[in-house]
Design a protein around this motif. Sequence first.
Motif, PDB file in Angstrom:
ATOM      1  N   CYS A 217     183.486  27.466  41.643  1.00  0.00           N
ATOM      2  CA  CYS A 217     184.169  28.734  41.905  1.00  0.00           C
ATOM      3  C   CYS A 217     183.932  29.238  43.331  1.00  0.00           C
ATOM      4  O   CYS A 217     184.557  30.222  43.744  1.00  0.00           O
ATOM      5  N   CYS A 261     181.114  33.086  32.845  1.00  0.00           N
ATOM      6  CA  CYS A 261     181.216  31.625  32.963  1.00  0.00           C
ATOM      7  C   CYS A 261     181.809  31.007  31.698  1.00  0.00           C
ATOM      8  O   CYS A 261     182.399  29.919  31.750  1.00  0.00           O
ATOM      9  N   CYS A 264     185.307  29.887  32.074  1.00  0.00           N
ATOM     10  CA  CYS A 264     185.608  29.010  33.215  1.00  0.00           C
ATOM     11  C   CYS A 264     185.864  27.586  32.733  1.00  0.00           C
ATOM     12  O   CYS A 264     185.117  27.042  31.909  1.00  0.00           O
TER      13      CYS A 264
END
Length: 289
Positions: A217, A261, A264
């Motif tokens: 990221c 997260c 993600c």
Amino acid sequence: VTRWLELTADYRCNNACIGCFSVDQNGPSMSSREVAEALLAGRNMGARFLWLGGGEPTLRKDLFTTIARAKTAGYERIKLQTNGMLLSYPEFCDRLLKAGLSEVSFSIKGAGPETHDRLTQTPGCHALMVKGIAEARARAFELSGDLLIYAENAAELPEMVKRHAAHGLTHFDVWLFSAADRPELADRVPRISDVMPHLLAAMDAFPNITSLHTPACTVPESHHRALFFPAELELRVENPGGHGFMLEASPIEGGQYLASCARCRFRPRCGGLRADYLRIHGEGEFSPI
Ligand code: SF4
């Protein structure tokens, strides 16, 4: 699964790099017999590649025997991680070659002697390393560089790559300095967003760069070839005292995730964030992809 065995036989070093967590002149040490046993245990776990780390592995008297034993045990790649100073002696490189070494990775902290010698706190160290690179190159070892990035040398990253690639290094791994054990050095831990422009510039000039502490990221998709996923290296570290662990379990590799997260797409592969990094620079740079 274990593919790599990284052997830390002890923590002695002839450099004094600022904030190094892996040096202890009086720390625990493996005997030659323990090293030999670790080599065989690694092969029994499936390891095909050996990484000799430390400390500074060139200081060990049994280095050449260890390499020869590893070769006999069937390790296909044998890599030496070093500050490169002792490789400046031609006969030292001859013995490495004869023993069966295949690769050398040089620990680099600056584009030239001014920064490198200051961060290693060892005057003359860069000049010896450059001579060591030349001697290693003359013997056709595969050569790479480990670039440790502090807040103060981040802007040198493109030049570090350019100058050492000119000496014959063909791959670079970028590491960000960790203050996990030394909170007083927190101001030397670089911010990823400050490093990124320099990493991208280095990659645009030289493609073979892997960045170990910059999760997906934080890296533009155009440069995702730099991404490193610790678990995919399948590397087991063996330290003195029978202390072994897989790389992804090391606190200096990451292991921390934010609540976000979970959303993600990189979460299954991402090695996460270092606790010391989050303490120092916060969560603001990370958001799910
Ligand atoms: S899992 Fe978290 S730290 Fe890793 S890339 Fe995704 S958002 Fe970033």
